[in-house]
Design an enzyme around this catalytic site. Structure first.
Site, PDB file in Angstrom:
ATOM      1  N   ASN A  88      28.271  29.325  41.960  1.00  0.00           N
ATOM      2  CA  ASN A  88      28.378  29.701  43.367  1.00  0.00           C
ATOM      3  C   ASN A  88      27.575  30.962  43.646  1.00  0.00           C
ATOM      4  OD1 ASN A  88      29.953  28.060  45.248  1.00  0.00           O
ATOM      5  ND2 ASN A  88      31.593  28.269  43.750  1.00  0.00           N
ATOM      6  N   HIS A 144      25.561  36.857  33.846  1.00  0.00           N
ATOM      7  CA  HIS A 144      24.655  36.591  34.964  1.00  0.00           C
ATOM      8  C   HIS A 144      23.602  37.696  35.004  1.00  0.00           C
ATOM      9  CE1 HIS A 144      27.172  33.416  36.583  1.00  0.00           C
ATOM     10  NE2 HIS A 144      28.206  34.223  36.629  1.00  0.00           N
TER      11      HIS A 144
END
Length: 271
Positions: free
Chosen positions: A192, A222
């Site tokens: 997302n 990330h």
């Protein structure tokens, strides 16, 4: 005091409700809903100070000021328009649904028509404030590289459709390379963050995404690189997985809590 409805009682919805219940966020938890009754039961067992009503979205929006969608990309198609048509604000966790440009445009049009706000939390990444600032000038490229343990990708459409045996992965393996528009559909429960980056930056069709399975990891990683007129920045975050769902980073839940707290707080700090 703001009245809140939480639609979806999974990892993020549960952490958000617990934060409200503890008094960490000064809002009223008026209602909750999940299509799985057991999820509602599990959530309510963890609440010590509040007893929210269980209401489907059509009833929920009649009583609350803000709905927080914590369910799924598919749920966004119903929850968000219904909420906005009722002149309620909405916070969306399943931001990946907005890779559908028609949905994105329609949602923004409804929000403008009814004077409503749509909130997208930063999720499991850092750097969105810098990206938003950089977007005031030209941005040349945005790249997201995500690494997770193979079990985090179980059930993802891309894994199922390509018959990928996650148990056979013994070393660092690239599962996917492409644009965010494809990534959010291929791995709807995992990236997302790619959607948030796309909306804040240069769009779903220009934001690059690489997804890596790494069995040596105990955290979700990330890395974001942004280049533009301003120069270049790189961010890296190593997230502890949410206790109840390894597909979700704990920081994503904390981001939802922080966003709701900011909405309710008269003092606003940062970009």
């Amino acid at each position: 005091m703001l009245k809140i409805g939480v639609f979806g009682c999974g990892a993020i919805g549960t952490e958000l409700c617990k934060a409200i219940d503890s008094g960490h966020i000064e809002v009223e938890l008026y209602a909750v809903y999940d299509r799985h009754e057991q999820s509602i039961i599990n959530l309510k067992e963890q609440l010590k100070n509040t007893d929210p009503k269980v209401l489907e979205i059509v009833e929920m929006v009649k009583h609350v000021d803000l709905v927080v969608e914590c369910a799924s990309q598919q749920a966004v198609y119903d929850v968000v328009p219904t909420t906005l048509h009722a002149k309620c604000d909405v916070m969306v966790i399943s931001v990946g649904a907005f890779a559908d440009k028609k949905l994105l445009d329609t949602t923004f049009d409804i929000a403008k028509e009814y004077g409503c706000k749509i909130y997208f939390p930063s999720g499991a990444i850092v750097g969105l404030d810098g990206l938003k600032s950089a977007s005031a000038a030209s941005i040349y490229s945005v790249t997201l590289t995500t690494q997770k343990h193979p079990r985090s990708f179980e059930g993802a459409p891309y894994i199922v459709q390509n018959n990928i045996d996650l148990d056979s992965i013994k070393g660092k393996t690239v599962l996917f390379e492409g644009m965010a528009s494809e990534a959010v559909k291929a791995f709807p429960s995992n990236v997302n963050v790619a959607a948030s980056l796309s909306i804040a930056g240069i769009g779903f069709d220009k934001t690059k995404v690489k997804i890596i399975a790494n069995p040596a990891l105990t955290r979700n990683i990330h890395e974001i690189t942004v280049e533009g007129e301003f120069g270049m920045f790189t961010t890296r975050v190593e997230n502890v997985p949410a206790p109840s769902n390894p597909k979700t980073s704990y920081l994503a839940a904390l981001s939802a809590i922080s966003t709701l707290k900011k909405i309710a707080d008269p003092l606003q700090v940062g970009t």
